[in-house]
Design an enzyme around this catalytic site. Structure first.
Site, PDB file in Angstrom:
ATOM      1  N   HIS A 117      43.102  42.075  33.951  1.00  0.00           N
ATOM      2  CA  HIS A 117      42.547  42.224  32.654  1.00  0.00           C
ATOM      3  C   HIS A 117      41.087  42.439  32.555  1.00  0.00           C
ATOM      4  O   HIS A 117      40.476  41.941  33.517  1.00  0.00           O
ATOM      5  CB  HIS A 117      42.845  41.270  31.753  1.00  0.00           C
ATOM      6  CG  HIS A 117      42.241  39.556  32.086  1.00  0.00           C
ATOM      7  ND1 HIS A 117      41.222  39.310  31.902  1.00  0.00           N
ATOM      8  CD2 HIS A 117      43.023  38.875  32.862  1.00  0.00           C
ATOM      9  CE1 HIS A 117      41.065  38.217  32.605  1.00  0.00           C
ATOM     10  NE2 HIS A 117      41.943  38.032  33.306  1.00  0.00           N
ATOM     11  N   ASP A 118      40.434  43.207  31.809  1.00  0.00           N
ATOM     12  CA  ASP A 118      39.035  43.361  31.580  1.00  0.00           C
ATOM     13  C   ASP A 118      38.317  43.919  32.748  1.00  0.00           C
ATOM     14  O   ASP A 118      37.089  43.636  32.917  1.00  0.00           O
ATOM     15  CB  ASP A 118      38.409  42.097  31.522  1.00  0.00           C
ATOM     16  CG  ASP A 118      39.014  41.626  29.913  1.00  0.00           C
ATOM     17  OD1 ASP A 118      38.649  41.956  28.820  1.00  0.00           O
ATOM     18  OD2 ASP A 118      39.686  40.483  30.042  1.00  0.00           O
ATOM     19  N   GLY A 135      41.073  39.758  37.191  1.00  0.00           N
ATOM     20  CA  GLY A 135      40.612  39.903  35.879  1.00  0.00           C
ATOM     21  C   GLY A 135      39.113  39.999  35.998  1.00  0.00           C
ATOM     22  O   GLY A 135      38.285  39.294  36.944  1.00  0.00           O
TER      23      GLY A 135
END
Length: 265
Positions: A117-118, A135
């Site tokens: 994520h991100d 992440g």
């Protein structure tokens, strides 16, 4: 061509000349650009925005973040043009931390690689088989991550860097660096990659001199950056390296170690 055996949500936006093979799944709130190929068993999940000319071979794109802090907030996965995602590659969308996972253009994600994520990835990168990006990792343009490497959360990997296969990356890797060994360390400039991309011998020599000061002089990185700025003529490459090192929050990989026999090509 969209196969009758594929599922395409009626709210998905599909560009022109897109091929979607049998047993592919295209969810709602998905945008797929022109000339893309979506192979069998691929999943393009809600929140995914894909540019033109991408190829997906059985990958899962836009899955929910594997983060316990994720509470179902609306986030996206934004993909540029002409990226290739091979078999069993997974790319998660963002969380409230940044709101989106962003991938540039002309990247290759090989089989079983994972993008958390991100994450932010530039363009022209190669993410080799079974590479795992946690992440909020950042990867610069033209970086290559060798197979089975694992990159810790929040780590940054600079432009034109080369990370050896099987590496555990827990510190930042500056631009133009070739990194290897365990624990991960500087082993030279990425000469082969730089030559392939048209860097002149003079520019490579400049980068080599900067790395000599940073990684081989014995100075702490902060002091070494000061010396680089005082002794090396200003250039985009010099400033990029110095700024990267000074902005590091996780710390930079280990320096050149003569005792281990490190050398530059």
């Amino acid at each position: 061509m969209i196969s009758n055996l594929a599922y395409v949500h009626p709210e998905a936006v599909i560009g022109q000349n897109v091929t979607i093979e049998p047993f592919a799944y295209i969810g709602s709130d998905v945008v797929i650009g022109d000339d893309c190929y979506i192979g069998p068993n691929s999943q393009i999940l809600p929140g995914t925005r894909m540019g033109k000319g991408c190829k997906v071979f059985g990958a899962i794109l836009g899955g929910e973040p594997q983060d316990l802090k994720f509470k179902g907030e609306y986030t996206t996965l934004e993909i540029g043009d002409y990226n290739t995602f091979r078999e069993a590659c997974t790319v998660n969308r963002g969380t409230a931390a940044k709101g989106k996972t962003v991938i540039g253009s002309y990247n290759l994600f090989m089989a079983c690689s994972h993008v958390g994520h991100d994450v932010t990835i530039g363009s022209h990168c190669v993410i080799v088989n079974a590479v795992l990006l946690a992440g909020e990792v950042e990867v610069g343009d033209w970086a290559i991550l060798g197979g089975n490497s694992a990159v810790h959360q929040f780590v940054r990997i600079g432009e034109h860097a080369m990370v050896s296969g099987g590496s555990l990356v827990s510190k930042d890797v500056p631009p133009f660096v070739k990194a290897a060994r365990n624990p991960l360390a500087f082993v030279g400039a990425n000469f082969i990659g730089l030559r392939r991309r048209g860097f002149t011998s003079e520019k490579i020599a400049e980068i080599q001199e900067i790395f000599r000061i940073l990684f081989q002089s014995g100075y702490a990185y902060g002091r070494a950056c000061d010396i680089v700025e005082n002794t090396v003529a200003p250039s985009p490459e010099r400033d990029l390296i110095v700024e990267f090192v000074r902005k590091s929050k996780r710390g930079v990989i280990k320096p050149y170690n003569v005792a281990l026999g490190d050398n530059e090509e």
